[in-house]
Motif scaffolding. Structure first.
Motif, PDB file in Angstrom:
ATOM      1  N   GLU A  97       0.812  -1.230   0.000  1.00  0.00           N
ATOM      2  CA  GLU A  97       0.000   0.000   0.000  1.00  0.00           C
ATOM      3  C   GLU A  97       0.843   1.276   0.000  1.00  0.00           C
ATOM      4  N   GLN A  98       1.677   1.396  -1.013  1.00  0.00           N
ATOM      5  CA  GLN A  98       2.542   2.568  -1.122  1.00  0.00           C
ATOM      6  C   GLN A  98       1.989   3.633  -2.061  1.00  0.00           C
ATOM      7  N   VAL A  99       1.245   3.223  -3.095  1.00  0.00           N
ATOM      8  CA  VAL A  99       0.829   4.150  -4.148  1.00  0.00           C
ATOM      9  C   VAL A  99      -0.687   4.316  -4.096  1.00  0.00           C
ATOM     10  N   ASN A 100      -1.133   5.480  -3.665  1.00  0.00           N
ATOM     11  CA  ASN A 100      -2.559   5.777  -3.542  1.00  0.00           C
ATOM     12  C   ASN A 100      -3.114   6.155  -4.913  1.00  0.00           C
ATOM     13  N   LEU A 101      -4.063   5.356  -5.413  1.00  0.00           N
ATOM     14  CA  LEU A 101      -4.623   5.556  -6.744  1.00  0.00           C
ATOM     15  C   LEU A 101      -6.002   6.211  -6.714  1.00  0.00           C
ATOM     16  N   ALA A 102      -6.376   6.797  -5.575  1.00  0.00           N
ATOM     17  CA  ALA A 102      -7.728   7.338  -5.434  1.00  0.00           C
ATOM     18  C   ALA A 102      -8.014   8.446  -6.454  1.00  0.00           C
ATOM     19  N   GLU A 103      -7.034   9.258  -6.774  1.00  0.00           N
ATOM     20  CA  GLU A 103      -7.261  10.344  -7.731  1.00  0.00           C
ATOM     21  C   GLU A 103      -7.105   9.885  -9.172  1.00  0.00           C
ATOM     22  N   SER A 104      -6.217   8.951  -9.408  1.00  0.00           N
ATOM     23  CA  SER A 104      -5.955   8.543 -10.791  1.00  0.00           C
ATOM     24  C   SER A 104      -6.917   7.475 -11.299  1.00  0.00           C
ATOM     25  N   ARG A 105      -7.648   6.803 -10.402  1.00  0.00           N
ATOM     26  CA  ARG A 105      -8.589   5.765 -10.840  1.00  0.00           C
ATOM     27  C   ARG A 105      -9.991   6.059 -10.287  1.00  0.00           C
ATOM     28  N   PRO A 106     -10.620   7.153 -10.732  1.00  0.00           N
ATOM     29  CA  PRO A 106     -11.931   7.529 -10.189  1.00  0.00           C
ATOM     30  C   PRO A 106     -13.018   6.489 -10.429  1.00  0.00           C
ATOM     31  N   GLU A 107     -12.940   5.768 -11.529  1.00  0.00           N
ATOM     32  CA  GLU A 107     -13.973   4.761 -11.818  1.00  0.00           C
ATOM     33  C   GLU A 107     -13.876   3.583 -10.836  1.00  0.00           C
TER      34      GLU A 107
END
Length: 557
Positions: free
Chosen positions: A497-507
């Protein structure tokens, strides 16, 4: 007697006046310690008489329903056992737990039911999420919330302040009555109806009164942890490690005493006959010996290696010169838990019932950051109380020689909600009618490649007030209100859990948010709402300085 009670009241009132005037933490803790020493009498050691089966078995062990032993450690970190390459930071081997893993199945993606102890234990007993039972938070002894907040404010930790709702806390039932409702069906009740003799030894934390104690929730007999010291603080055979940076630890040292109870909830307290981990193991072996000729269920719920940190002097010397001191004491405590596992397995062998006994080993949640040991959950981020993998990933080891091939590894995600239906399935017991069970029997995953291929559960949930988590296939979403943030991770590519994808993967964020909202839609409100929210650093232990930019989460309880 009246004079004694009057003297106690005078001392407590006088102490309360001093505290109100000076607000001195040491005096507050001293008053709490005095109260703990006087409120419950503790009798001398006693010989326990366990229910026994027939002297001669009606059927050979191989033709009977399997015996079941569930061993649960408390706050054991993922990296605390050498099976996963750790062993208290690589300094300690855990050979008996390793042997259990080698002889059975390792579930390599196994999760606790929650990131704190009591909800996890409730899920193990019922197979149900807190959204169904309402048992959502860990009950705190009286005064703990306010005391932890005040001690925390007195320490220079730089973390955001805790929030404590004294009015809400006062509105809840006493600690002893905050438990799993009696109408919930436990695995002990299911197995008892199947003809099993059922025994509980150790921690419970699911209520002690009003039908909530272990011996009222399906266990024929219960040896209960009535408080929390492993040995008296001044015992010549104990080595202590106090954590001056941890408010919880300071409270526990003041509040805890050395006591057990037997089939009485928290009453009729008496002195245990040794270091708790070893004492409970001694009594568990007596249960095994007395019941070797009939099916039995033994729930051995260890307190180790939870704080307060206390090791036997023998274990402290055996683990070698591990630094700092608290790490050495902690390692000694893990060694004691490992020894317990070995002694239980040896007792099963000695009594000729090992092949048809299912042994499950797990921990109630991940290792705690407040003990100040940074590697306990390595390689995962986070600690107990957070819902990062470090707080949720736990060992799940299952040995059953009659059914599970040695050396089995299953990569299917499983969790504590699966313990109850798994043990019921092993016993051939029907699940309770009219009760929604969220877990599944995981034994087929360990005994059949076809079953693993056919497994169709894609989603697991965790919820602690405003802090909600879902794992769906390889994706995991954490959502919090304090701070207002979402963490989205692809665990297949980023298991730590190092790379937060909440903004880059909205779907993907929207897809998992919909699952969380559906899970909560018909949720039962918490039976005992959270009265305190404390900030927990995600990437630093409590012994390390918190700095601007460090991530944290407010965890309610």
């Amino acid at each position: 007697m009246l004079k004694k009670v009057g003297l106690v009241l005078v001392v407590m009132v006088f102490a309360a006046g001093i505290l109100a005037y000076n607000n001195q933490i040491p005096l507050m803790l001293a008053a709490l310690k005095y109260r703990s020493a006087t409120e419950y009498p503790i009798g001398p050691e006693r010989e326990l008489v366990w229910n026994a089966g027939p002297e001669v078995a009606e059927l050979p062990s191989s033709e009977r329903s399997p015996n079941i032993v569930l061993i649960v450690a408390d706050d054991l970190g993922y990296n605390d056992i050498s099976t996963f390459g750790g062993g208290v930071g690589g300094s300690l081997q855990t050979p008996h737990i390793d042997q259990l893993a080698a002889q059975g199945a390792v579930f390599s993606q196994s999760y606790s039911g929650a990131s704190t102890c009591a909800p996890s234990r409730a899920m193990m007993m019922t197979g149900r999420y807190p959204t169904r039972t309402g048992f959502a938070f860990t009950p705190m002894p009286g005064g703990m919330g306010s005391m932890v907040q005040r001690i925390g404010e007195s320490l220079d930790r730089s973390l955001p302040p805790a929030y404590y709702d004294a009015e809400l806390d006062a509105s809840k039932p006493p600690y002893e009555q905050q438990g799993l409702p009696p109408e919930e069906v436990t695995i002990a009740e299911v197995l008892g109806d199947q003809g099993y003799a059922t025994f509980h030894v150790g921690k419970w934390h699911l209520g002690r009164q009003n039908g909530m104690a272990p011996h009222e929730q399906g266990f024929d007999q219960s040896l209960l942890m009535a408080s929390g010291l492993y040995l008296p603080e001044d015992d010549p055979d104990v080595v202590n490690a106090k954590l001056d940076f941890d408010p919880i630890d300071q409270f526990l040292w003041a509040r805890m005493v050395y006591a057990a109870s037997f089939n009485s909830g928290d009453e009729d307290r008496f002195r245990p006959s040794g270091y708790l981990t070893d004492y409970w193991t001694d009594e568990s072996i007596k249960i095994i010996e007395a019941n070797k000729n009939r099916p039995f269920f033994l729930y051995l719920a260890h307190w180790g290696p939870h704080t307060p940190l206390q090791a036997t002097r023998e274990d402290y010397e055996a683990v070698g010169d591990i630094q700092p001191h608290r790490a050495r004491v902690y390692a000694g405590m893990v060694r004691a838990v490992d020894r317990s596992v070995g002694r239980v397995m040896a007792a099963l062998e000695a009594n000729g019932i090992a092949d048809n006994t299912i042994v499950v080993f797990t921990s109630d949640n991940g290792g705690a950051g407040y003990i100040g040991l940074p590697e306990v959950n390595k390689p995962f981020r986070g600690w107990k109380i957070t819902q990062f993998e470090g707080g949720l990933r736990v060992p799940m080891l299952v040995k059953w020689p009659a059914k599970i091939p040695a050396g089995t590894v299953s990569e299917v995600p499983v969790a504590h909600i699966d313990v109850m239906p798994t043990l019921a399935g092993a016993a051939g017991a029907a699940l309770p009618e009219g009760v929604a069970i969220d877990g599944r029997n995981v034994i087929p995953l360990a005994s059949s490649d076809e079953a693993a291929a056919a497994w169709d559960r894609d989603t697991l949930f965790w919820e602690s007030g405003h802090y909600r988590v879902v794992r769906h296939k390889d994706w995991k979403l954490q959502v919090a209100a304090r701070p207002d943030k979402q963490w989205l991770f692809n665990l297949a590519e980023d298991p730590t859990e190092q790379v937060n994808l909440a903004e880059s993967r909205p779907e993907k964020l929207a897809e998992l948010m919909a699952l969380l909202d559906a899970h909560r839609a018909n949720a039962r409100p918490p039976l005992y709402p959270a009265a305190i929210e404390a900030a927990v650093a995600i990437d630093k232990t409590l012994a390390e300085p918190f700095e601007d930019g460090d991530e944290y989460i407010y965890s309610p309880n």
